[in-house]
Design a protein around this motif. Structure first.
Motif, PDB file in Angstrom:
ATOM      1  N   THR A   1     -17.358  72.521  15.174  1.00  8.73           N
ATOM      2  CA  THR A   1     -17.086  71.676  15.991  1.00  8.73           C
ATOM      3  C   THR A   1     -17.459  72.022  17.336  1.00  8.73           C
ATOM      4  OG1 THR A   1     -14.764  70.690  16.831  1.00  8.73           O
ATOM      5  CG2 THR A   1     -14.917  73.050  16.375  1.00  8.73           C
TER       6      THR A   1
ATOM      7  N   GLY B   1     -16.570  68.600  13.291  1.00  6.60           N
ATOM      8  CA  GLY B   1     -15.184  69.446  12.732  1.00  6.60           C
ATOM      9  C   GLY B   1     -14.864  68.911  11.524  1.00  6.60           C
TER      10      GLY B   1
ATOM     11  N   CYS C   1     -16.899  73.002   4.988  1.00  2.00           N
ATOM     12  CA  CYS C   1     -16.504  73.547   6.280  1.00  2.00           C
ATOM     13  C   CYS C   1     -17.632  72.799   7.552  1.00  2.00           C
ATOM     14  CB  CYS C   1     -16.472  75.309   6.627  1.00  2.00           C
ATOM     15  SG  CYS C   1     -18.043  75.930   6.178  1.00  2.00           S
TER      16      CYS C   1
ATOM     17  N   GLU D   1     -10.753  69.585  16.692  1.00  2.00           N
ATOM     18  CA  GLU D   1     -10.936  70.794  17.413  1.00  2.00           C
ATOM     19  C   GLU D   1     -11.114  71.931  16.753  1.00  2.00           C
ATOM     20  OE1 GLU D   1     -11.050  70.622  20.754  1.00  2.00           O
ATOM     21  OE2 GLU D   1     -11.132  68.632  20.706  1.00  2.00           O
ATOM     22  N   GLU D   2     -11.416  73.150  17.398  1.00  2.00           N
ATOM     23  CA  GLU D   2     -11.609  74.385  16.523  1.00  2.00           C
ATOM     24  C   GLU D   2      -9.977  74.629  15.868  1.00  2.00           C
ATOM     25  OE1 GLU D   2     -12.845  78.957  17.153  1.00  2.00           O
ATOM     26  OE2 GLU D   2     -13.871  77.464  18.324  1.00  2.00           O
ATOM     27  N   GLU D   3      -9.834  75.109  14.657  1.00  2.00           N
ATOM     28  CA  GLU D   3      -8.711  75.446  14.075  1.00  2.00           C
ATOM     29  C   GLU D   3      -9.159  76.306  12.736  1.00  2.00           C
ATOM     30  OE1 GLU D   3      -6.088  72.473  12.148  1.00  2.00           O
ATOM     31  OE2 GLU D   3      -7.382  71.090  13.251  1.00  2.00           O
ATOM     32  N   LEU D   4      -7.924  76.923  12.214  1.00  2.00           N
ATOM     33  CA  LEU D   4      -8.094  77.610  10.974  1.00  2.00           C
ATOM     34  C   LEU D   4      -7.109  76.777  10.119  1.00  2.00           C
ATOM     35  CD1 LEU D   4      -8.763  80.007   9.112  1.00  2.00           C
ATOM     36  CD2 LEU D   4      -6.830  81.114  10.164  1.00  2.00           C
ATOM     37  N   VAL D   5      -7.592  76.497   9.023  1.00  2.81           N
ATOM     38  CA  VAL D   5      -6.824  75.890   7.994  1.00  2.81           C
ATOM     39  C   VAL D   5      -6.614  76.673   6.707  1.00  2.81           C
ATOM     40  CG1 VAL D   5      -7.035  73.497   8.822  1.00  2.81           C
ATOM     41  CG2 VAL D   5      -8.464  74.241   6.880  1.00  2.81           C
TER      42      VAL D   5
ATOM     43  N   ALA E   1      -8.752  69.603   8.619  1.00  2.00           N
ATOM     44  CA  ALA E   1      -8.942  70.065  10.032  1.00  2.00           C
ATOM     45  C   ALA E   1      -9.327  68.934  10.791  1.00  2.00           C
ATOM     46  CB  ALA E   1      -9.913  71.194  10.258  1.00  2.00           C
TER      47      ALA E   1
END
Length: 65
Positions: free
Chosen positions: A5, A15, A2, A33-37, A30
């Motif tokens: 970002t 990121g 992880c 940009e900020e995201e949840l995978v 990912a």
């Protein structure tokens, strides 16, 4: 793996967090940009991979400093 970002002070975080399988193949990644995978991991394949690589059991994490 992880990774953060965005920008914090003078540091830019790229990121691109990712999940890899036990053979090192990327399962999901990912973006910048900020995201949840989320990703499904085949635990049976993980077990088989450990059996195929018995040297992994010889690691000595207590010495990793």
């Amino acid at each position: 793996m992880c990774n953060r970002t965005g920008q914090e002070g003078d540091v830019t975080f790229a990121g691109q967090s990712l999940v890899v399988d036990s053979d090192g193949n990327t399962l999901c990644k990912a973006g910048c940009e900020e995201e949840l995978v989320t990703c499904e991991i085949d635990l049976a394949k993980c077990k088989e991979s450990r059996r195929a690589r018995p040297y992994i059991a010889l690691r000595r994490p207590g010495l990793y400093r």
